[in-house]
Design a protein around this motif. Sequence first.
Motif, PDB file in Angstrom:
ATOM      1  N   ASN A 155      -9.451  -6.677 -36.385  1.00 21.14           N
ATOM      2  CA  ASN A 155      -9.855  -6.539 -37.881  1.00 21.14           C
ATOM      3  C   ASN A 155      -9.139  -5.589 -38.323  1.00 21.14           C
ATOM      4  N   ARG A 183     -13.526  -2.436 -34.925  1.00 22.05           N
ATOM      5  CA  ARG A 183     -14.198  -3.336 -33.857  1.00 22.05           C
ATOM      6  C   ARG A 183     -15.009  -4.482 -34.366  1.00 22.05           C
ATOM      7  N   ASP A 184     -15.894  -4.217 -35.280  1.00 21.61           N
ATOM      8  CA  ASP A 184     -16.614  -5.184 -35.894  1.00 21.61           C
ATOM      9  C   ASP A 184     -16.143  -5.599 -37.442  1.00 21.61           C
ATOM     10  N   HIS A 199     -16.278  -5.967 -41.222  1.00 21.68           N
ATOM     11  CA  HIS A 199     -17.065  -5.278 -42.541  1.00 21.68           C
ATOM     12  C   HIS A 199     -16.225  -5.575 -43.799  1.00 21.68           C
ATOM     13  N   ARG A 230      -7.628 -10.489 -41.028  1.00 16.63           N
ATOM     14  CA  ARG A 230      -7.968 -10.596 -39.522  1.00 16.63           C
ATOM     15  C   ARG A 230      -6.853 -11.343 -38.664  1.00 16.63           C
TER      16      ARG A 230
END
Length: 176
Positions: free
Chosen positions: A119, A129-130, A132, A138
């Motif tokens: 990401n 990591r996540d 948002h 991506r």
Amino acid sequence: MQTKGINHLALVCRDMAETVKFYTEALGMPLVKTVVLPDGGQHFFFDCGGGSLLAFFWWGDAPPAAPGIASVADFPSQPKTAVGSMNHVAFHLDEDQLDASIARLQANGVHVSVPIVVNHDDSPMGVARDMHEGVWVRSVYFRDPNGVMLEFAATLRDFRPEDVAHEPARALEPAE
């Protein structure tokens, strides 16, 4: 899975300011995204038409140009390649196709770099990591049988004027 064309071709330059001048002035390609990398390098993107981008990495300590030697050691953990080399080729892919593309690659015995989906955001590390709202693309990285680094890139938003926010770096003077 069906790719939608080339997302970007990423090369390595010896002087980002010189490169920006050439591509924007001599070739008329708009500079649409600039990124400062956590290691002090830069990654700038030019619109080369048809929805495709030409990108350049710059690192002050990049190896010198080496014709015939142009491969990434490991992406994204060891991404540097020589000046004038091709770093990787990225293919457009819709975000909802990323999981299927990973499954297809793995089913065909293709190693996918870890993390599996990267990401990319504008944080100091350049990755999250996540997922948002600041993630702009991506990516899934893998190699062809020749060792060429390839990427499936799902761009999540259009580039905006504020995405060009960094001054281009200059070539470092060689140590005497």
